[in-house]
Design an enzyme around this catalytic site. Structure first.
Site, PDB file in Angstrom:
ATOM      1  N   SER A 173     -82.956 -44.050  57.087  1.00 21.83           N
ATOM      2  CA  SER A 173     -81.837 -44.985  57.019  1.00 21.83           C
ATOM      3  C   SER A 173     -81.464 -45.393  58.436  1.00 21.83           C
ATOM      4  O   SER A 173     -81.725 -44.651  59.401  1.00 21.83           O
ATOM      5  CB  SER A 173     -80.627 -44.309  56.343  1.00 21.83           C
ATOM      6  OG  SER A 173     -79.469 -45.115  56.469  1.00 21.83           O
ATOM      7  N   TYR A 185     -74.719 -37.159  55.897  1.00 22.38           N
ATOM      8  CA  TYR A 185     -75.914 -37.925  55.515  1.00 22.38           C
ATOM      9  C   TYR A 185     -76.706 -38.329  56.760  1.00 22.38           C
ATOM     10  O   TYR A 185     -77.935 -38.220  56.802  1.00 22.38           O
ATOM     11  CB  TYR A 185     -75.479 -39.161  54.735  1.00 22.38           C
ATOM     12  CG  TYR A 185     -76.607 -40.020  54.203  1.00 22.38           C
ATOM     13  CD1 TYR A 185     -77.440 -39.570  53.187  1.00 22.38           C
ATOM     14  CD2 TYR A 185     -76.812 -41.305  54.699  1.00 22.38           C
ATOM     15  CE1 TYR A 185     -78.461 -40.369  52.685  1.00 22.38           C
ATOM     16  CE2 TYR A 185     -77.819 -42.114  54.201  1.00 22.38           C
ATOM     17  CZ  TYR A 185     -78.642 -41.645  53.193  1.00 22.38           C
ATOM     18  OH  TYR A 185     -79.651 -42.444  52.711  1.00 22.38           O
TER      19      TYR A 185
END
Length: 324
Positions: A173, A185
């Site tokens: 990501s 995350y």
């Protein structure tokens, strides 16, 4: 500026053969999918689900790992594939070593004639919250799914990938470069990037290609992160955290993050296009950044400017509400 010219010339001469070789490989024929197997994790929904269907349509033999093989997502996947024998849904919880072993045994017993071509480490989970808001058990779970889960499947299938000179694709990501309230995350994605960097270099001598996919905000496409209300967050805080933060602050943070989720792209096929290219191109990229221009600009600022500049940008974007 001219003083640097003698240094630039050798660098350009070094890069020229690499660029020419890449162009030649780009001109080569794309991979023939028929008779090649690919295992994808996290196919219950999102990118994994879309990729399984796309690869099946292209002619690959697809092993679609699902956390809930009897769930709605897995059943829909089988239905959309038309019940064809080239797509098999299997139970695969990447945190369980026995699931990974069983997946490998299934793949080995149903290998098509051209063998095992690709592993796509797509399974992942997400949430948001400041560092002290989340208990240690949550950090352990995220590391086990997003980081160790990908490593666990990679180690299991590495012998097959070396044998057939295949591809390994990892879902990362742009959040690997910065964080906006979802550090838990972000840390797992930054860690998986470093794992990939090491693996990519080590696998070159075996003819195995390693690629990283770096999507921007596709929250509405994947549903990886459902919106969270301030009440939900507040109820999970420890008494120590409640003594530090006020409800207005938590509400503002929840509104801020939920607004980011609502702006996410619904066009997940853009990311799937990159994943397909990573698996089929004669010259795949090491990294595929699939993001909006403003997201790419933020990554560029993070990469080129001092940390203090990036901290100022992100601090401005984050909460303006003061603690009581």
């Amino acid at each position: 500026m001219w003083a640097a010219a003698p240094l630039l010339l050798p660098l350009l001469l070094l890069l020229l053969p690499v660029a020419l070789a890449r162009l030649c490989r780009r001109g080569a024929a794309r991979l023939e999918p028929a008779g090649r197997a690919v295992l994808i994790t996290g196919c219950d929904s999102g990118f994994g689900h879309l990729l399984a269907l796309r690869l099946h349509r292209l002619g690959f033999t697809v092993f679609a790992g699902c956390l809930c093989p009897g769930g709605d997502g897995a059943r829909r996947l089988q239905r959309e594939a038309g019940g064809a024998g080239r797509l098999r849904v299997l139970r695969l919880d990447v945190t369980r070593a026995r699931d990974v072993r069983a997946a490998k045994e299934l793949v080995l017993s149903h290998l098509p004639e051209r063998g095992f071509w690709g592993l796509v480490n797509n399974a992942g989970i997400s949430t948001f919250g400041e560092t002290g808001w989340l208990p240690m058990e949550t950090y352990e779970k995220f590391a086990d799914v997003n980081l160790l889960g990908s490593i666990r499947t990679t180690l299991a299938f590495l012998p097959l990938l070396r044998k057939y000179k295949g591809r390994i694709v990892f879902m990362s990501s742009i959040i690997a470069y910065f964080t906006l309230g979802n550090g838990i995350y972000s840390m797992t994605k930054a860690a998986i990037e470093k794992f990939c960097d090491a693996l990519r270099l080590e696998m070159k001598k075996f003819g195995v290609q390693v690629c990283i996919i770096q999507p921007g905000n596709y929250a509405r496409s994947t549903k990886i992160q459902p919106p969270l209300s301030a009440e939900e967050i507040w109820s999970e805080l420890s008494e120590e955290e409640k003594a530090v933060y006020n409800k207005e602050y938590v509400q503002e943070r929840a509104d801020f993050f939920n607004s980011i989720l609502s702006e996410g792209s619904t066009n997940g096929s853009e990311v799937v296009d990159a994943m397909v290219d990573a698996l089929t191109s004669p010259a795949p990229k090491a990294r595929y950044m699939v993001a909006r221009l403003k997201e790419k600009a933020l990554v560029l600022v993070c990469a080129l400017f001092p940390t203090a500049v990036m901290d100022s940008v992100l601090s401005y974007a984050l909460s303006k509400v003061k603690l009581a």
